[in-house]
Scaffold this active site. Sequence first.
Site, short mmCIF file in Angstrom:
data_model
loop_
_atom_site.label_atom_id
_atom_site.label_comp_id
_atom_site.label_asym_id
_atom_site.label_seq_id
_atom_site.Cartn_x
_atom_site.Cartn_y
_atom_site.Cartn_z
N LYS A 288 0.86 -1.18 0.00
CA LYS A 288 0.00 0.00 0.00
C LYS A 288 0.89 1.22 0.00
CE LYS A 288 -4.04 2.02 2.23
NZ LYS A 288 -3.68 3.41 2.00
N PHE B 227 -1.69 -1.01 -10.28
CA PHE B 227 -2.26 -2.22 -9.67
C PHE B 227 -3.51 -2.74 -10.37
CE2 PHE B 227 -3.36 1.45 -6.90
CZ PHE B 227 -4.74 1.48 -7.09
N ARG C 152 -16.81 0.91 -1.61
CA ARG C 152 -15.88 0.51 -0.56
C ARG C 152 -16.38 -0.82 -0.02
NH1 ARG C 152 -12.20 3.39 2.20
NH2 ARG C 152 -13.00 5.46 1.72
P1 AMP Z 1 -7.22 4.87 2.17
O1 AMP Z 1 -6.89 6.16 1.48
O2 AMP Z 1 -6.55 4.70 3.50
O3 AMP Z 1 -8.71 4.57 2.20
O4 AMP Z 1 -6.60 3.69 1.31
C1 AMP Z 1 -6.97 3.46 -0.01
C2 AMP Z 1 -5.99 4.12 -0.93
O5 AMP Z 1 -4.73 3.48 -0.91
C3 AMP Z 1 -6.39 4.04 -2.37
O6 AMP Z 1 -7.33 5.02 -2.70
C4 AMP Z 1 -5.08 4.25 -3.10
O7 AMP Z 1 -4.88 5.64 -3.28
C5 AMP Z 1 -4.04 3.77 -2.11
N1 AMP Z 1 -3.29 2.57 -2.55
C6 AMP Z 1 -1.97 2.40 -2.40
N2 AMP Z 1 -1.57 1.21 -2.85
C7 AMP Z 1 -2.67 0.58 -3.32
C8 AMP Z 1 -2.89 -0.70 -3.91
N3 AMP Z 1 -1.91 -1.59 -4.10
N4 AMP Z 1 -4.16 -1.00 -4.26
C9 AMP Z 1 -5.18 -0.12 -4.06
N5 AMP Z 1 -5.02 1.10 -3.51
C10 AMP Z 1 -3.78 1.45 -3.13
#
Ligand code: AMP
Length: 591
Positions: A250, A340, A416
């Site tokens: 991530k 990804f 989500r």
């Molecule tokens: P969050 O912002 O904490 O809800 O986490 C989701 C976000 O992580 C996504 O919107 C992407 O911007 C980011 N992200 C980073 N790496 C990945 C990955 N391998 N797959 C999907 N999202 C990712």
Amino acid sequence: MKFIRVAECYSKLEEISGRLEMIDILKRLFLEANPDEAEKIAYLTLGKIAPDYEGLELGLGEKLALRAISIASGISEQTISKEYKRIGDIGKLAEWAVGKRPSLFGKEELTLDRVFSSLLKIARATGSDSQDIKIRTFAGLLSDSEPIEARYIARIVMGRLRLGVQDMTLLDALAEAYLGSRERRSLLEEKYNIYPDIGRIARAVAEKKEKGLEEIDVTLGVPIRPMLAQRVKSAEEVIERIPKMYAEHKYDGERMQIHIWKDGRVKLFSRRLEDITAPYPDVRDALKTFVGRDMILDSETVAVNPDTGEILPFQELMHRRRKYGVEEAMEQYPAVTYVFDILYLDGKSLINLPLRERRKILESIVPKEGNIREVVYREIDSNLQELEAFFEEAVEKGMEGLVIKDPNSRYQAGTRGWNWIKLKRSYISKMIEPVDLVAVGAFMGRGKRAGTYGALLMAVYDPKEDKYKTVCKMGSGFTDEDLGRLPEIFKPYVTEVKDPSVESKIEADVWFQPKIVLEVIGDEITLSPVHTCGFNSIRKGSGLAIRFPRFTGRWRDDKGPEDATTEDEIIQMYKSQLKEIKEEKIKEEAA
Ligand code: AMP
């Protein structure tokens, strides 16, 4: 349709707050409209004239708006200004001013079409006489307005409509009007998620009801609403939910949906679907190698240290979002894009294929190296230990954690759901003071650092066993001069094999006798399966590592290796600084 009908409807919407009532009022308005008008109503009700991703902004400046109101009403600018201070709402001000207008001349009744095309004209006006065009067009509309029409036109022009109608409420109203019932909103929502243009959706169903929706599909140039991840607290819960998984790094950067046309055009969209091509000319150029096919990719872009390839914290990337200095930021913090997903290829939507198949296609297109590269991931089958180790390794390398995905799932745009789950650190241990670490090895550099060291392997001292245990790889914080001199400085201490007092699970390119001490500051101390400092002390199978370590510039020649920070001190620092992470909002705010 007369615009007064729309204005009256907005006035009713302002008076009520119940969602069902809102839906009913809007539904009736739609039923009176032809498809062309339905499209316009859909945009206007959300205070827009086009989908967000087109970047067509209304938002007339206050000063210009006040001047236009003065022209249309014949009231002096001074009085208008004074009244504005008293009333405080541009809509009510315009309504008041238009009400005072002498009715010497006959007015032309406003139609929805005229209001909408004038608004477009205002938004599109550019060049030296654009201010003039905007004022004249706005004043022209007001001159023909009834007071209540003026209220809403002024608010829309200023980008301040705020009727309290959300896009989902609007979809409900469209479902009631054209598909017979609100229950069928999901049909519209599904299309809206892959084609987030409310006007287009409204026109399609107004024209052909449900059949109209069949024509709407993933389209190059139209951003798809991104799929999002649910959050879990523990690796155990991940395995319960998705036993057979793709565990992906991530990255802590900026979400980027990449649209590439075979003729070489490229567009980049943010998580909020804004066009962010301008701040990333380097990403756009790097994508040139993919030209020749039409495609849509989903990715995350991070800033890296150009000399070591280390991933930098999110804040560094945000220098790009400043209006000026993109060039500079580009040089200082070049971007690497980790892809990804692939959502579209050569005219075909891929979102309904299982991730496993999308990944195969992705792997045939996107390489594992370079500035545009495939996400780092591992297939894991119900193995908790493997998942935990992969997680810690990712965090130490600068990731926020992992995103775990079900290889059998389709791409659920705008959702989500539980097919993507994020595992972030639930605790962080802030590092507030610098530590003194011993260099025990080095890694060869590349790029600007070819021929010298790219990073040093740093260790703490453990006096109980008289051992040096690794705690981080450090490549940041060196001046160019320091960098060039590294091999020379360490030359007297280079050994053929690892010194017996060094405990390391990492293979360095060059090993040193533990002699030289450097002062190092990091952001945090994290669990790590690859470093030997504090191994098994906090968790079985894990050591401790310093995340984002940087050289402070101080060579601690005054210290011998045995005076370096000890393993116990790091363990204590980890425990005393440990804090539970509250939902991190920083990123959202910055974007
Ligand atoms: P969050 O912002 O904490 O809800 O986490 C989701 C976000 O992580 C996504 O919107 C992407 O911007 C980011 N992200 C980073 N790496 C990945 C990955 N391998 N797959 C999907 N999202 C990712």
